[in-house]
Design an enzyme around this catalytic site. Structure first.
Site, PDB file in Angstrom:
ATOM      1  N   LYS A 108       8.401   4.308   2.159  1.00  0.00           N
ATOM      2  CA  LYS A 108       8.291   3.246   1.159  1.00  0.00           C
ATOM      3  C   LYS A 108       9.516   2.328   1.185  1.00  0.00           C
ATOM      4  CE  LYS A 108       4.417   4.779  -0.855  1.00  0.00           C
ATOM      5  NZ  LYS A 108       4.089   5.924  -0.006  1.00  0.00           N
TER       6      LYS A 108
HETATM    7  C1  LIG Z   1       2.941   6.496   0.433  1.00  0.00           C
HETATM    8  C2  LIG Z   1       3.019   7.530   1.460  1.00  0.00           C
HETATM    9  C3  LIG Z   1       1.978   7.732   2.376  1.00  0.00           C
HETATM   10  C4  LIG Z   1       0.697   6.941   2.334  1.00  0.00           C
HETATM   11  O1  LIG Z   1       0.881   5.584   2.701  1.00  0.00           O
HETATM   12  P1  LIG Z   1      -0.205   4.490   2.300  1.00  0.00           P
HETATM   13  O2  LIG Z   1       0.397   3.186   2.701  1.00  0.00           O
HETATM   14  O3  LIG Z   1      -0.380   4.605   0.814  1.00  0.00           O
HETATM   15  O4  LIG Z   1      -1.454   4.800   3.035  1.00  0.00           O
HETATM   16  C5  LIG Z   1       2.142   8.704   3.343  1.00  0.00           C
HETATM   17  N1  LIG Z   1       3.252   9.464   3.390  1.00  0.00           N
HETATM   18  C6  LIG Z   1       4.265   9.311   2.528  1.00  0.00           C
HETATM   19  C7  LIG Z   1       5.446  10.196   2.616  1.00  0.00           C
HETATM   20  C8  LIG Z   1       4.202   8.326   1.537  1.00  0.00           C
HETATM   21  O5  LIG Z   1       5.218   8.179   0.672  1.00  0.00           O
END
Ligand SMILES: *Cc1c(COP(=O)(O)O)cnc(C)c1O
Length: 489
Positions: A108
């Protein structure tokens, strides 16, 4: 470059407006009206991550000046990442693209370090006088990344609601120890859906929004539907390809596959855009955990959210409504705004939509059970002395299944989305190790096994005071915001 709504192509706005609004008033998502083409890869081969990010962002956000974009990417990726911005780790024929070297140790950060700077510039250029309240419901990683990203940014406050029962120990500790004079964190009794529904309710409460406006506040969101989060994620797909080229592991033009652990469909959608820009991507492999709505969709053409959410060891993917799928559907339907709206309304009203003759095309979907996740963590550690977190293990498990089913030996990149140190309990259990009582003893044990130093960001949590102790019911979220405004003013 203009952005239009996936439900109304006549509504065209600039990228600054799209970033400030987040979601279109008609319920649609903002879409770039053209997907720009990449310059020849030769021109990109010597760029640093920061320069590549600057170039890609300028192609999409052309109402920002070059200087504004440069400052934003410098502030985001300059000092806040440990060593490299992203790392590509080779393991035999496989590559792990580590996207977790940012300030909160999850992918993120790739977007949430830069979004606040884009937002602040937009606020300034548009002459917005109100203070902005960023409301975020989190299943674990978004909350901390938003808090760190928006921390101490003038004119913005960031308010995070996390489900008391839905995040890992480390994720929770990261949030409740958050510093900064504009950060607010609340535990909400219930699961992620409760927190998420509470936030959505606030966004659609006109009377409440009027009250805020009178007090001098407007609402915005750092959710992954914001186009300001999607575009920065395109960069690492391109960067990974160039890294493989520079290491002579592929030839220019050779197609490669990406495997993406998926929840809200933001990460993999950025890969889809990278492919549309001309990056030689073969398959995008969409990996789900036991909440396998997307896996079912890509296999059957039916998206059905009428099921219980299953709490899993990969909490950031525990999601039944993948908001960003709407952008993919819009593109695959040939940008048919009416059909997109119809399908999305069916999903909202009936909880399901079906698409006859749907062929996933460049996306393959499948899922991993909890048992497979644990097995995969163990297997990778035993064969390569390398640790992967449960989200990344979902991706790798699905990739193994893909290889069994399909005769496709193009090189593959597993998108690795979180540091194993965010999930010490699950990893130790998967390895068959005993769980120490103190989570930080667990961290130390993990570090010893992996022979890798604990990142400073995790180490410092052990002595960080808890600064946010509030736990509320879902029904108390509006009052909580009201309190923090009234008390501070
Ligand atoms: C948010 C997240 C995901 C999923 O990503 P999306 O963009 O919502 O599909 C996968 N792994 C981790 C560790 C995340 O924080």
């Amino acid at each position: 470059m203009k952005y239009y709504s996936s439900r109304n192509k006549n509504l065209r706005i600039t990228s600054m407006d799209a970033i400030l609004k987040g979601l279109s008033d008609d319920g649609g998502l903002f879409i770039p009206e053209i997907i720009p083409k990449l310059p020849s890869l030769d021109k990109l081969r010597n760029l640093s991550y920061i320069d590549l990010a600057g170039l890609i962002l300028s192609m999409y956000f052309d109402d920002y000046s070059q200087e504004e974009i440069s400052q934003a990417v410098q502030a985001a990726y300059g000092e806040r990442f440990e060593e490299e911005v992203v790392a590509l780790r080779q393991d035999g024929n496989l590559n792990f693209l580590e996207l977790y070297h940012g300030p909160t140790l999850a992918f993120k950060d790739m977007a949430l370090t830069v979004l606040p700077h884009l937002m602040r510039t937009a606020l300034k250029n548009k002459g917005v006088e109100e203070e902005v309240l960023i409301l975020t419901a989190t299943s674990g990683d978004t909350g901390k990344a938003a808090l760190e990203g928006f921390k101490d940014i003038d004119g913005i406050r960031v308010i995070v609601f996390y489900p008391e029962d839905g995040v890992s120990n480390m994720q929770k500790l990261q949030m409740i120890s958050q510093k900064g004079n504009n950060t607010y964190v609340f535990g909400v009794k219930g699961d992620f859906d409760d927190a998420q529904a509470g936030v959505k309710e606030i966004f659609s409460d006109m009377a409440y929004k009027e009250y805020l406006q009178e007090k001098g506040y407007i609402l915005s969101s750092a959710n992954s539907i914001n186009i300001g989060r999607l575009i920065p994620q395109i960069v690492y797909y391109i960067y990974a390809y160039i890294e493989l080229l520079n290491k002579n592991r592929i030839e220019e033009g050779q197609e490669i596959n990406f495997v993406v652990p998926t929840g809200n469909f933001g990460n993999i959608l950025a890969g889809f855009y990278a492919k549309k820009m001309g990056l030689p991507i073969g398959k995008l492999i969409c990996a789900s955990n036991e909440n396998k709505v997307l896996s079912d969709f890509f296999q059957s053409g039916t998206y059905d959210r009428r099921r219980e959410l299953i709490p899993s060891s990969s909490p950031s993917m525990d999601i039944l409504v993948s908001s960003n799928l709407e952008r993919y559907i819009f593109e695959v339907l040939g940008k048919d705004e009416y059909l997109t709206e119809r399908l999305m309304n069916e999903l909202k009203d009936e909880g399901v939509f079906s698409w006859e003759n749907f062929k996933g095309g460049e996306i393959y979907g499948n899922y991993a059970s909890e048992e497979e996740v644990a097995k995969t963590i163990k297997e990778v550690f035993e064969s390569s002395a390398y640790l992967i977190d449960p989200h990344t293990a979902v991706a790798y498990s699905v990739y193994k299944r893909y290889r069994e089913e399909e005769n496709d030996d193009r090189p593959a990149v597993i998108v690795s989305t979180a540091s194993p140190y965010k999930f010490p309990e699950i990893i130790l259990e998967s390895l068959g190790e005993k769980l120490p009582e103190d989570p930080f003893d667990g961290i130390r044990k993990l570090s010893k096994l992996w022979k890798k130093e604990v990142p400073g960001k995790i180490r410092e949590l052990e002595d960080s005071p808890v600064l946010h102790k509030n736990t509320i019911d879902r029904g108390e979220m509006k009052d909580a915001i009201k309190n923090l405004i009234e008390v501070d003013k």
